[in-house]
Write a protein that holds these residues in place. Structure first.
Motif, PDB file in Angstrom:
ATOM      1  N   ALA A  66       0.810  -1.223   0.028  1.00 41.89           N
ATOM      2  CA  ALA A  66       0.043  -0.132  -0.125  1.00 41.89           C
ATOM      3  C   ALA A  66       0.916   1.261  -0.052  1.00 41.89           C
ATOM      4  O   ALA A  66       1.799   1.248   0.604  1.00 41.89           O
ATOM      5  CB  ALA A  66      -1.006   0.132   1.208  1.00 41.89           C
ATOM      6  N   GLN A  67       0.707   2.182  -0.905  1.00 41.88           N
ATOM      7  CA  GLN A  67       1.166   3.477  -1.151  1.00 41.88           C
ATOM      8  C   GLN A  67       0.493   4.464  -1.605  1.00 41.88           C
ATOM      9  O   GLN A  67      -0.101   4.595  -2.591  1.00 41.88           O
ATOM     10  CB  GLN A  67       2.495   3.320  -2.030  1.00 41.88           C
ATOM     11  CG  GLN A  67       3.571   2.405  -1.503  1.00 41.88           C
ATOM     12  CD  GLN A  67       4.940   2.622  -2.411  1.00 41.88           C
ATOM     13  OE1 GLN A  67       4.924   2.712  -3.738  1.00 41.88           O
ATOM     14  NE2 GLN A  67       6.140   2.265  -2.079  1.00 41.88           N
ATOM     15  N   ASP A  68       0.298   5.567  -0.549  1.00 41.46           N
ATOM     16  CA  ASP A  68      -0.615   6.593  -0.661  1.00 41.46           C
ATOM     17  C   ASP A  68      -0.321   7.738   0.327  1.00 41.46           C
ATOM     18  O   ASP A  68       0.366   7.455   1.366  1.00 41.46           O
ATOM     19  CB  ASP A  68      -1.795   6.413  -1.232  1.00 41.46           C
ATOM     20  CG  ASP A  68      -2.802   5.762  -0.310  1.00 41.46           C
ATOM     21  OD1 ASP A  68      -2.393   5.749   0.866  1.00 41.46           O
ATOM     22  OD2 ASP A  68      -3.542   4.938  -0.623  1.00 41.46           O
ATOM     23  N   VAL A 121       1.825 -11.511  -0.440  1.00 41.06           N
ATOM     24  CA  VAL A 121       1.396 -11.129   0.799  1.00 41.06           C
ATOM     25  C   VAL A 121       1.094  -9.591   0.637  1.00 41.06           C
ATOM     26  O   VAL A 121       1.432  -8.918  -0.460  1.00 41.06           O
ATOM     27  CB  VAL A 121       2.848 -11.175   1.871  1.00 41.06           C
ATOM     28  CG1 VAL A 121       3.824 -10.457   1.153  1.00 41.06           C
ATOM     29  CG2 VAL A 121       2.291 -10.549   3.147  1.00 41.06           C
ATOM     30  N   VAL A 122       0.100  -9.032   1.387  1.00 41.42           N
ATOM     31  CA  VAL A 122      -0.469  -7.628   1.335  1.00 41.42           C
ATOM     32  C   VAL A 122       0.486  -6.994   2.556  1.00 41.42           C
ATOM     33  O   VAL A 122       0.262  -7.393   3.437  1.00 41.42           O
ATOM     34  CB  VAL A 122      -1.659  -7.374   1.270  1.00 41.42           C
ATOM     35  CG1 VAL A 122      -2.119  -5.812   1.360  1.00 41.42           C
ATOM     36  CG2 VAL A 122      -2.544  -8.291   0.247  1.00 41.42           C
ATOM     37  N   TRP A 123       1.233  -5.818   2.316  1.00 43.56           N
ATOM     38  CA  TRP A 123       1.765  -5.067   3.347  1.00 43.56           C
ATOM     39  C   TRP A 123       1.252  -3.768   3.725  1.00 43.56           C
ATOM     40  O   TRP A 123       1.488  -3.085   2.364  1.00 43.56           O
ATOM     41  CB  TRP A 123       3.351  -5.018   3.093  1.00 43.56           C
ATOM     42  CG  TRP A 123       4.187  -4.761   4.246  1.00 43.56           C
ATOM     43  CD1 TRP A 123       4.528  -3.293   4.695  1.00 43.56           C
ATOM     44  CD2 TRP A 123       4.934  -5.670   5.059  1.00 43.56           C
ATOM     45  NE1 TRP A 123       5.315  -3.364   5.514  1.00 43.56           N
ATOM     46  CE2 TRP A 123       5.613  -4.618   5.850  1.00 43.56           C
ATOM     47  CE3 TRP A 123       4.984  -7.054   5.355  1.00 43.56           C
ATOM     48  CZ2 TRP A 123       6.483  -5.229   6.858  1.00 43.56           C
ATOM     49  CZ3 TRP A 123       5.857  -7.548   6.127  1.00 43.56           C
ATOM     50  CH2 TRP A 123       6.577  -6.486   7.012  1.00 43.56           C
ATOM     51  N   LEU A 124       0.694  -3.528   4.661  1.00 46.77           N
ATOM     52  CA  LEU A 124       0.078  -2.068   4.735  1.00 46.77           C
ATOM     53  C   LEU A 124       1.102  -1.292   5.692  1.00 46.77           C
ATOM     54  O   LEU A 124       1.017  -1.420   6.829  1.00 46.77           O
ATOM     55  CB  LEU A 124      -1.205  -2.260   5.562  1.00 46.77           C
ATOM     56  CG  LEU A 124      -2.011  -2.797   4.648  1.00 46.77           C
ATOM     57  CD1 LEU A 124      -3.546  -2.914   5.597  1.00 46.77           C
ATOM     58  CD2 LEU A 124      -2.394  -2.352   3.359  1.00 46.77           C
ATOM     59  N   SER A 152     -12.595  -5.304   0.606  1.00 46.14           N
ATOM     60  CA  SER A 152     -13.216  -6.650   0.220  1.00 46.14           C
ATOM     61  C   SER A 152     -11.909  -7.561  -0.427  1.00 46.14           C
ATOM     62  O   SER A 152     -11.941  -8.869   0.031  1.00 46.14           O
ATOM     63  CB  SER A 152     -14.428  -6.666  -0.937  1.00 46.14           C
ATOM     64  OG  SER A 152     -15.494  -5.954  -0.455  1.00 46.14           O
ATOM     65  N   ALA A 153     -11.091  -7.088  -1.162  1.00 47.07           N
ATOM     66  CA  ALA A 153     -10.024  -7.775  -1.453  1.00 47.07           C
ATOM     67  C   ALA A 153      -9.066  -8.010  -0.609  1.00 47.07           C
ATOM     68  O   ALA A 153      -8.506  -9.218  -0.570  1.00 47.07           O
ATOM     69  CB  ALA A 153      -9.434  -6.800  -2.734  1.00 47.07           C
ATOM     70  N   LEU A 154      -8.639  -7.222   0.339  1.00 47.54           N
ATOM     71  CA  LEU A 154      -8.149  -7.460   1.518  1.00 47.54           C
ATOM     72  C   LEU A 154      -8.541  -8.653   2.283  1.00 47.54           C
ATOM     73  O   LEU A 154      -7.620  -9.572   2.590  1.00 47.54           O
ATOM     74  CB  LEU A 154      -7.885  -6.376   2.336  1.00 47.54           C
ATOM     75  CG  LEU A 154      -7.001  -6.079   3.692  1.00 47.54           C
ATOM     76  CD1 LEU A 154      -5.581  -6.250   2.794  1.00 47.54           C
ATOM     77  CD2 LEU A 154      -7.055  -4.974   4.518  1.00 47.54           C
ATOM     78  N   VAL A 193      -1.292 -11.170   5.329  1.00 52.38           N
ATOM     79  CA  VAL A 193      -1.480  -9.785   5.429  1.00 52.38           C
ATOM     80  C   VAL A 193      -0.853  -9.108   6.742  1.00 52.38           C
ATOM     81  O   VAL A 193      -1.081  -9.780   7.718  1.00 52.38           O
ATOM     82  CB  VAL A 193      -3.061  -9.267   5.609  1.00 52.38           C
ATOM     83  CG1 VAL A 193      -3.097  -7.844   5.517  1.00 52.38           C
ATOM     84  CG2 VAL A 193      -3.684  -9.885   4.045  1.00 52.38           C
ATOM     85  N   HIS A 194      -0.189  -8.266   6.544  1.00 47.21           N
ATOM     86  CA  HIS A 194       0.724  -7.411   7.690  1.00 47.21           C
ATOM     87  C   HIS A 194       0.446  -6.109   7.578  1.00 47.21           C
ATOM     88  O   HIS A 194       0.424  -5.416   6.587  1.00 47.21           O
ATOM     89  CB  HIS A 194       2.176  -7.573   7.559  1.00 47.21           C
ATOM     90  CG  HIS A 194       2.760  -7.163   8.961  1.00 47.21           C
ATOM     91  ND1 HIS A 194       2.730  -7.735  10.276  1.00 47.21           N
ATOM     92  CD2 HIS A 194       3.622  -6.073   8.920  1.00 47.21           C
ATOM     93  CE1 HIS A 194       3.517  -7.086  10.999  1.00 47.21           C
ATOM     94  NE2 HIS A 194       3.953  -6.001  10.360  1.00 47.21           N
ATOM     95  N   GLY A 195       0.223  -5.479   8.831  1.00 43.42           N
ATOM     96  CA  GLY A 195       0.065  -3.916   8.844  1.00 43.42           C
ATOM     97  C   GLY A 195       0.865  -3.413  10.066  1.00 43.42           C
ATOM     98  O   GLY A 195       1.082  -3.947  11.106  1.00 43.42           O
ATOM     99  N   GLU A 196       1.764  -2.193   9.529  1.00 36.97           N
ATOM    100  CA  GLU A 196       2.656  -1.475  10.592  1.00 36.97           C
ATOM    101  C   GLU A 196       1.901  -0.095  10.963  1.00 36.97           C
ATOM    102  O   GLU A 196       1.470   0.439  10.243  1.00 36.97           O
ATOM    103  CB  GLU A 196       3.949  -1.213   9.809  1.00 36.97           C
ATOM    104  CG  GLU A 196       4.822  -2.301   9.819  1.00 36.97           C
ATOM    105  CD  GLU A 196       6.306  -1.796   9.273  1.00 36.97           C
ATOM    106  OE1 GLU A 196       7.108  -2.622   9.410  1.00 36.97           O
ATOM    107  OE2 GLU A 196       6.204  -0.839   8.666  1.00 36.97           O
TER     108      GLU A 196
END
Length: 441
Positions: free
Chosen positions: A253-255, A293-296, A316-318, A327-330
Motif C-alpha cells: 500500500a502506497q499513498d 502477501v499484502v503489506w500495509l 473486500s480484496a484485503l 496480510v501484515h500492517g505496521e
C-alpha cells in the motif's frame, strides 16, 4: 569513495532540516549527483530529502542496524558526487542504552562512515557563547571531526560579527551565516513535519530554501570539507539479509495514508529477488490478486479514515486475500486491519475487521521510542522467535486488542512495553515499524 558530510546541530529545532534541504537542492542545481541520508528512524524527513535531491533518501541507524548494514546502505552513494546526510536531534543524542552498533546518535553514523560534521547553530539569543558550545562539541568525542559551523537565525550583521570573531579565536570555521527568515519553516504535525506529499508545491518550498541557503552559505567550502571516506562498497546481500522479503510478490500500500516505508527495506527486498506491486487504498484499488502477501505500512490513516471505510473494493480484496495468504500492517496499517478507528472528532469508522483492534485518536497519548520485538508467531518473512529492531511513534490509544499478541516487545533499555501487536489466522500487525533483524546474541 564518495565524499560526504553530516549536517548536525546542538539540539532539535536549530534549523538543520531546512539547511539540509537547501544544500541538497542547491548542489543538485549545480549539476552534482547528491545522495541524501537521514540519521535515525525518522521517515518524514527522508521524503523531503528525496524531493530535494531527486534521489531516494536512506535512513542510517546505529541502534537498530548492525554495522555491516549501515555500510551497505551507505553504498547507495557509490554513483553520487557528494553525500549530504542529516542528523537527528542533537549530535550526540540517542537512546539511553546501546543498540546494534551505538545509541542511535548522529555522532555514531559520522564516526562509522568517516563523514565530517557541520554544526547548524541557532544563535538567536546569544553571541560569543556560541563559540564555547561549538568548542565543546568539537572536543567531546575524538572520533568525530567538526569541519565547521553554519550560524543560523542571525538578527543582523552586528549580531554576526562578534560570533564570527569568537569562532575565529577558537579556530572554528564559519561556513555560512543565515539571517532569520521564519517563512522558510516547514509545518509540523505531532513531533514531526507534515508529509512532503501533503504540500501543494513542495518543489517551490524547497527552491526557496535552496535560494536562501545558497545566498548565505559557502557551498564550495562545504564541498571541500566533505570527507573522502564516506560510502562503502554496496553489498546487496547485506541489504537482503537485514529483513528478508515477506514474499516473492509483495502488494504494498502506497499513498498519503500509507507512506511510512523505509527505503532500505524495499531495496533489500528487491535485492533478494522480490517484486513489489504498489497500490492505493485511498483510490479504492485492490492489491495484486497474485501477491504472496499484502503489506500495509504506517502513515496517517486517521486523517483519511472516512475514505478508507468507504473503499469497498480495497477492503473486500484485503479480506479475500487474508483467507489464503498473509496480510501484515505496521502502525497505521495495523489500525486499518482492526475493527474500527475513532478519529480526533470522536467519530468511529469501520475498518477491515481482520483483527479485533479498536483504536482512538479522541484519547491521544504519545507512544515513542526504539523497540525490540521477539516474535511469538510468524510475521512476514520471519519465523516465530525472530528478534527484530524497530521504532514506534503514534498517538493512538488502544481501546480493544482481543487477539493473541504478536510479539514480546521491549524498549531501548530492555523494559517491556504494552504494544505487543496481535495476530489472527494469517493476519499480523503491530505499532512496530520494522528497521532490521536484530543480531544474534
Amino acid at each position: 569513495m564518495t565524499p560526504g558530510i553530516l549536517i548536525a546541530a546542538p539540539r532539535s529545532g536549530s534549523g538543520k532540516t531546512v539547511v539540509t534541504l537547501g544544500l541538497l537542492r542547491a548542489f543538485a542545481r549545480n549539476g552534482l549527483r547528491v545522495q541524501p541520508f537521514k540519521a535515525g528512524p525518522d521517515y518524514i524527513d527522508s521524503a523531503f530529502q528525496r524531493a530535494a535531491a531527486r534521489r531516494p533518501s536512506f535512513n542510517l541507524d546505529s541502534w537498530a542496524m548492525p554495522r555491516p548494514l549501515v555500510g551497505a546502505i551507505a553504498g547507495h552513494a557509490d554513483d553520487a558526487d557528494l553525500i549530504v546526510a542529516e542528523g537527528v536531534m542533537g549530535l550526540f543524542d540517542g537512546a539511553p542504552a546501546q543498540g546494534e552498533s551505538g545509541n542511535g546518535s548522529s555522532a555514531d553514523i559520522a564516526a562509522a562512515l568517516g563523514w565530517p560534521v557541520i554544526l547548524v547553530m541557532d544563535v538567536s539569543g546569544q553571541s560569543q557563547s556560541a563559540a564555547a558550545i561549538a568548542q565543546g562539541f568539537r572536543s567531546l568525542r575524538p572520533d568525530i571531526m567538526i569541519a565547521g559551523v553554519i550560524l543560523n537565525r542571525l538578527a543582523s550583521e552586528r549580531h554576526e560579527r562578534p560570533i564570527r570573531a569568537a569562532m575565529a579565536e577558537a579556530g572554528i570555521a564559519v561556513l555560512g551565516a543565515i539571517p532569520r527568515l521564519e517563512e522558510l519553516g516547514l509545518p509540523e504535525r505531532h513531533l514531526g513535519l507534515v508529509q512532503a506529499a501533503e504540500h501543494a508545491d513542495p518543489d517551490a518550498v524547497i527552491d526557496r530554501m535552496a535560494g536562501h541557503v545558497a545566498a548565505h552559505v559557502d557551498l564550495a567550502a562545504i564541498r571541500r570539507a566533505a570527507g573522502a571516506a564516506g560510502a562503502r562498497p554496496r553489498r546487496d546481500d547485506a541489504l537482503a539479509l537485514a529483513c528478508p522479503p515477506p514474499g516473492q510478490r509483495i502488494a504494498l500500500a502506497q499513498d498519503a495514508a500509507f507512506s511510512f516505508t523505509y527505503a532500505h527495506l524495499l531495496s533489500g527486498w528487491r535485492a533478494a529477488g522480490a517484486e513489489i506491486r504498489p497500490f492505493s487504498p485511498l483510490a479504492n484499488e485492490e492489491p495484486d490478486a497474485m501477491a504472496d502477501v499484502v503489506w500495509l505500512p504506517g502513515g496517517y490513516p486517521e486523517l483519511h479514515a472516512g475514505r478508507i471505510a468507504q473503499a469497498d473494493r480495497f477492503l473486500s480484496a484485503l479480506r479475500r486475500h487474508a483467507e489464503t495468504r498473509p496480510v501484515h500492517g505496521e502502525c497505521g496499517g495495523y489500525m486499518v486491519l482492526g475493527e474500527s478507528l475513532i478519529d480526533a472528532r470522536g467519530e468511529s469508522h469501520a475498518m477491515a475487521g481482520l483483527l479485533g483492534l479498536v483504536t482512538s485518536f479522541a484519547q491521544r497519548r504519545l507512544h515513542l521510542g526504539y523497540r525490540r520485538a521477539r516474535l511469538l508467531a510468524p510475521m512476514g518473512g520471519f519465523a516465530a522467535g525472530a528478534m527484530l529492531n524497530g521504532h514506534e511513534f503514534h498517538y493512538a490509544t488502544i481501546l480493544a486488542q482481543p487477539d493473541s499478541p504478536l510479539a514480546a516487545v521491549t524498549d531501548a533499555e530492555g523494559k517491556a512495553v504494552a504494544s505487543t501487536g496481535s495476530h489472527r489466522g494469517r493476519v499480523t500487525g503491530g505499532f512496530f515499524h520494522l528497521i532490521a533483524q536484530a543480531c544474534a546474541t
